[in-house]
Design an enzyme around this catalytic site. Structure first.
Site, PDB file in Angstrom:
ATOM      1  N   ASN A  50      45.975  80.077  23.488  1.00  0.00           N
ATOM      2  CA  ASN A  50      47.203  80.219  24.282  1.00  0.00           C
ATOM      3  C   ASN A  50      47.917  81.530  23.972  1.00  0.00           C
ATOM      4  O   ASN A  50      48.429  82.216  24.871  1.00  0.00           O
ATOM      5  CB  ASN A  50      48.147  79.052  24.001  1.00  0.00           C
ATOM      6  CG  ASN A  50      47.678  77.744  24.608  1.00  0.00           C
ATOM      7  OD1 ASN A  50      46.740  77.715  25.407  1.00  0.00           O
ATOM      8  ND2 ASN A  50      48.315  76.660  24.228  1.00  0.00           N
ATOM      9  N   ARG A 379      39.825  76.625  41.384  1.00  0.00           N
ATOM     10  CA  ARG A 379      38.880  76.690  40.280  1.00  0.00           C
ATOM     11  C   ARG A 379      37.857  75.580  40.503  1.00  0.00           C
ATOM     12  O   ARG A 379      38.226  74.442  40.799  1.00  0.00           O
ATOM     13  CB  ARG A 379      39.563  76.479  38.925  1.00  0.00           C
ATOM     14  CG  ARG A 379      40.680  77.464  38.610  1.00  0.00           C
ATOM     15  CD  ARG A 379      41.189  77.266  37.181  1.00  0.00           C
ATOM     16  NE  ARG A 379      42.459  77.918  36.966  1.00  0.00           N
ATOM     17  CZ  ARG A 379      42.609  79.211  36.681  1.00  0.00           C
ATOM     18  NH1 ARG A 379      41.553  79.993  36.599  1.00  0.00           N
ATOM     19  NH2 ARG A 379      43.817  79.724  36.498  1.00  0.00           N
ATOM     20  N   ARG A 409      43.283  83.360  38.015  1.00  0.00           N
ATOM     21  CA  ARG A 409      43.200  84.151  36.790  1.00  0.00           C
ATOM     22  C   ARG A 409      42.091  83.664  35.857  1.00  0.00           C
ATOM     23  O   ARG A 409      42.000  82.482  35.538  1.00  0.00           O
ATOM     24  CB  ARG A 409      44.542  84.122  36.058  1.00  0.00           C
ATOM     25  CG  ARG A 409      44.590  85.024  34.836  1.00  0.00           C
ATOM     26  CD  ARG A 409      45.966  85.005  34.221  1.00  0.00           C
ATOM     27  NE  ARG A 409      46.946  85.650  35.075  1.00  0.00           N
ATOM     28  CZ  ARG A 409      48.207  85.241  35.212  1.00  0.00           C
ATOM     29  NH1 ARG A 409      48.613  84.159  34.579  1.00  0.00           N
ATOM     30  NH2 ARG A 409      49.033  85.902  35.996  1.00  0.00           N
ATOM     31  N   HIS A 439      46.948  78.051  46.285  1.00  0.00           N
ATOM     32  CA  HIS A 439      46.930  77.180  45.112  1.00  0.00           C
ATOM     33  C   HIS A 439      46.862  75.708  45.495  1.00  0.00           C
ATOM     34  O   HIS A 439      46.659  74.846  44.640  1.00  0.00           O
ATOM     35  CB  HIS A 439      48.178  77.455  44.270  1.00  0.00           C
ATOM     36  CG  HIS A 439      48.128  76.891  42.887  1.00  0.00           C
ATOM     37  ND1 HIS A 439      48.954  75.877  42.463  1.00  0.00           N
ATOM     38  CD2 HIS A 439      47.343  77.202  41.823  1.00  0.00           C
ATOM     39  CE1 HIS A 439      48.697  75.591  41.203  1.00  0.00           C
ATOM     40  NE2 HIS A 439      47.726  76.382  40.785  1.00  0.00           N
ATOM     41  N   TYR A 472      42.555  67.534  31.626  1.00  0.00           N
ATOM     42  CA  TYR A 472      43.896  67.656  32.211  1.00  0.00           C
ATOM     43  C   TYR A 472      44.261  66.363  32.916  1.00  0.00           C
ATOM     44  O   TYR A 472      43.423  65.746  33.573  1.00  0.00           O
ATOM     45  CB  TYR A 472      43.944  68.785  33.252  1.00  0.00           C
ATOM     46  CG  TYR A 472      43.719  70.185  32.764  1.00  0.00           C
ATOM     47  CD1 TYR A 472      43.362  70.465  31.451  1.00  0.00           C
ATOM     48  CD2 TYR A 472      43.854  71.261  33.638  1.00  0.00           C
ATOM     49  CE1 TYR A 472      43.154  71.762  31.019  1.00  0.00           C
ATOM     50  CE2 TYR A 472      43.646  72.570  33.212  1.00  0.00           C
ATOM     51  CZ  TYR A 472      43.297  72.807  31.903  1.00  0.00           C
ATOM     52  OH  TYR A 472      43.088  74.094  31.477  1.00  0.00           O
ATOM     53  N   HIS A 577      49.189  68.009  33.360  1.00  0.00           N
ATOM     54  CA  HIS A 577      49.064  69.000  34.423  1.00  0.00           C
ATOM     55  C   HIS A 577      49.591  68.508  35.767  1.00  0.00           C
ATOM     56  O   HIS A 577      49.862  69.305  36.663  1.00  0.00           O
ATOM     57  CB  HIS A 577      47.586  69.398  34.551  1.00  0.00           C
ATOM     58  CG  HIS A 577      47.321  70.569  35.436  1.00  0.00           C
ATOM     59  ND1 HIS A 577      46.769  70.444  36.697  1.00  0.00           N
ATOM     60  CD2 HIS A 577      47.531  71.898  35.256  1.00  0.00           C
ATOM     61  CE1 HIS A 577      46.643  71.631  37.242  1.00  0.00           C
ATOM     62  NE2 HIS A 577      47.097  72.537  36.390  1.00  0.00           N
TER      63      HIS A 577
END
Length: 670
Positions: A50, A379, A409, A439, A472, A577
């Site tokens: 992180n 993703r 990213r 997104h 997640y 998440h």
């Protein structure tokens, strides 16, 4: 409320310091002796990973803004330069604590559990002999030492790679006097080396950095090694795409990926023993200042200790295994379309399996009644079963449209490969909207049933990624409600076609309506409260930074500023998440699931969707889940009035662990 300035900087916590505070809470998990020992080591590694990303993106951005005169102040009234100073102070303390936890807590406790990380000065003769042979046979043929002189300039150093700077004395084969050399450790080499086991209960490991340090002299025959010090540089890894100059986004992203490995340096890590003169030399090579130096008491690539977790089979030192649950209506081989026609479906991952989402696309690809599949991909991960199903559907002649976000990213290269694979199969591949990241997580299947077209929809809070679905917490929602299907189709039309804003009747979408609608719903709760009706907002997101939204929440709090607001952070086995927006709305509660956090980027620079859960049964289930999160007193942290988080503690044995409760309800223990 009229005399309170809601823009007062004292009402805002600096975003960068908040991110570091979160990472400190992650590190606290490594100290929690209630958790399995190897899981605590994993939390230490997560805190290091992180922090790497924090420097690669957040600190890199701060350094750029600090060089621009007239940069706007953050809501807390700090300039970029002031924030950098505060970040430096906090990051130094955090790094120091990471290495203290490793050296004083985890290494001794691992040793007590017969897992040994053996330092160079503790090797036995037998270990030394084995490691010397390992160096000669496995490392020496791969390593390429680079001497520094006018003919050999300082080499380009990869982002976050392990390197050594070596000080030498003597003359080499060409009569040159000793000086400095660089040894780069190829990324293909494991950073943790397992020694041969002498019994079945013990594990012994040596770090690659220790082995190279011990035998580095073999790389410089005839020379004397005066010093050898490991170092690592962190670089700016945020891609820069000039939206005004793009004529081909794929080519632009490909170009940026190639240069990211050598972006501007933002941090230099060196071993604590490195002399000031040597670290100063390295700082000059990377054009960094003294404040960018971090001298550490251990391996500079701390996160790579996670290899130990992966290489040890010790169930007693890890979380208990489990098999994600699957509702009976979605058991293997069941007709997903029939199940969705019967009732809306809601699944909570990873407590419930992600495989029905995969089955949804696979069944659509194989079903002769399915005419079209449309899906967003932010993703997906390597070897994606969903991607394979989309390829199969395109090859079968179905209309397949995939909106792939190339600027996800650190997944840009994987997404480019996915795009090429789908295009080769004949799918329509688009890259969203220039200037806006796509997104939203949506899949739309059009099926002809009895001569009528019916839309089936999957909407999620997380990605179509099997690996992250195991780590997640996220929700998946399936429905064939015509009004939801129509809205989802409208969003796809906006992403793939040209035209004005199309009104949506149930979904709320950024960058068009999400921000204004959330403000309106917050203000509605305030009006309910003022009128004496039931009023409550429960927001579950990963981040809350948008100033207008924060001010609306302060106004809704009514008394003073924030007496009626509680902020909780839950850090447990799985990364939280999922995004849930709950509004009590008097006696008619509304609950939305969403892909969006409440940040400027999500409201204004991304394509996001929030979708209502209209089934009373599923809505009640979500409210029940939220209440569990509010009662967690095992892994929850509560924000205090001074801006610090305090860990919640069970009272007299009445511990509540929301993730454990969800596992017990939905998953099967293995």
């Amino acid at each position: 409320m009229t005399d309170i300035d809601l823009k007062n900087p004292s009402l805002y916590i600096n975003r960068e310091l908040s991110v570091l505070a979160f990472n400190r809470r992650v590190l606290e998990q490594a100290k929690d002796d209630r958790l399995p020992l190897l899981e605590r080591l994993r939390f230490l590694c997560i805190s290091s990973t992180n922090l790497d990303e924090f420097f690669e993106v957040r600190v890199a951005g701060l350094q750029q803004r600090a060089q621009i005169i007239g940069t706007a102040l953050a809501p807390d009234d700090k300039t970029a330069t002031e924030t950098l100073r505060a970040v430096r102070e906090e990051a130094l303390d955090l790094v120091s604590e990471q290495y203290r936890v490793l050296n004083e807590i985890l290494i001794p406790e691992l040793a007590a559990a017969r897992i040994h990380i053996i330092k160079r000065d503790s090797w036995t003769e037998a270990q030394d002999a084995w490691l010397r042979r390992h160096f000669e046979e496995e490392l020496l043929p791969i390593l390429s030492p680079l001497g520094l002189d006018p003919a050999h300039p300082f080499p380009r150093i990869l982002n976050k790679s392990l390197n050594f700077i070596v000080s030498l004395e003597g003359r080499d084969a060409f009569g040159r006097h000793g000086g400095m050399a660089i040894v780069q450790a190829p990324r293909a080499l494991a950073r943790v080396i397992a020694l041969p086991r002498t019994d079945h209960q013990s594990h012994e490991f040596v770090l690659l950095s220790s082995v190279i340090h011990a035998y580095v002299g073999r790389l410089f025959p005839g020379m004397a090694v005066l010093g050898c010090y490991q170092f690592r540089v962190t670089r700016n890894s945020d891609l820069f795409i000039d939206d005004d100059e793009i004529d081909d986004i794929l080519r632009a992203v490909q170009g940026e990926i190639a240069s990211r490995r050598y972006g501007d340096a933002v941090r230099l890590e060196v071993s604590r023993e490195c002399p000031d003169a040597t670290s100063g030399f390295l700082l000059r090579q990377f054009e960094l200042e003294a404040d960018d130096l971090y001298a550490v008491n251990g391996p500079v690539n701390l996160n790579r200790l996670g290899e130990i977790y992966d290489r040890i089979e010790r169930p007693d030192l890890k979380y208990p295994g489990f098999v994600p649950g699957v509702p009976r209506t979605l058991a293997s081989g069941s007709d997903l379309f029939a199940a969705i026609r019967h009732a809306d479906l809601l699944m909570h991952h990873p407590f419930e399996s992600f495989l029905p989402v995969v089955d949804f696309i696979q069944q659509a690809a194989a079903d002769p009644l399915v005419l079209a599949i449309k899906q967003t991909m932010y993703r997906s991960g390597p070897d994606s079963l969903i991607a394979d199903a989309l390829v199969a559907a395109a090859q079968a002649g179905k209309e397949v449209t995939v909106v792939i976000e190339l600027r996800a990213r650190f997944d840009e290269a994987a997404n480019i490969a996915l795009a090429n694979k789908l295009q080769e199969a004949g799918a329509h591949v688009l890259y969203g909207i220039v200037g806006f990241k796509t997104h939203a997580k949506m899949a739309l299947i059009v099926r002809r049933e009895a001569g009528v077209l019916r839309r089936y929809v999957h909407l999620g809070t997380g990605n179509y990624h099997l690996r992250t679905a195991k780590a997640y917490t996220d929700y998946s929602y399936f429905t064939c409600r015509p009004e939801i299907g129509k809205d989802v189709n409208q969003v796809f039309l906006q992403l793939t076609s040209l035209g004005s804003i199309m009104p949506l009747h149930h979904l709320i979408q950024s960058p068009f309506t999400l921000h204004s609608q959330m403000l309106a719903l917050i203000d509605r709760e305030r009006a309910h409260a003022l009128a004496g009706r039931r009023a409550r907002i429960i927001l579950k997101v990963n981040a809350l930074t948008e100033p207008d939204i924060i001010q609306a929440l302060y106004r809704a709090s009514i008394d003073g500023v924030s007496e009626n607001i509680q902020v909780r952070s839950v850090i447990g086995r799985f990364l939280e998440h999922s995004r849930i927006y709950y509004f009590a709305n008097g006696s008619q509660p509304e609950v939305y699931l969403a892909s969006a956090d409440w940040m400027e980027r999500n409201f204004f620079r991304r394509v996001e969707v929030a979708f209502p859960i209209q089934s009373p049964r599923l809505r009640d289930r979500l409210v029940r889940d939220l209440k569990r999160y509010l009662k967690d007193n095992t892994h929850a942290w509560i924000l205090q009035v001074d801006g610090q988080y305090r860990r919640s503690r069970p009272y007299k044995g009445t511990g509540r662990d929301v993730q454990a409760e969800l596992l017990a309800e939905f998953a099967e223990q293995s």
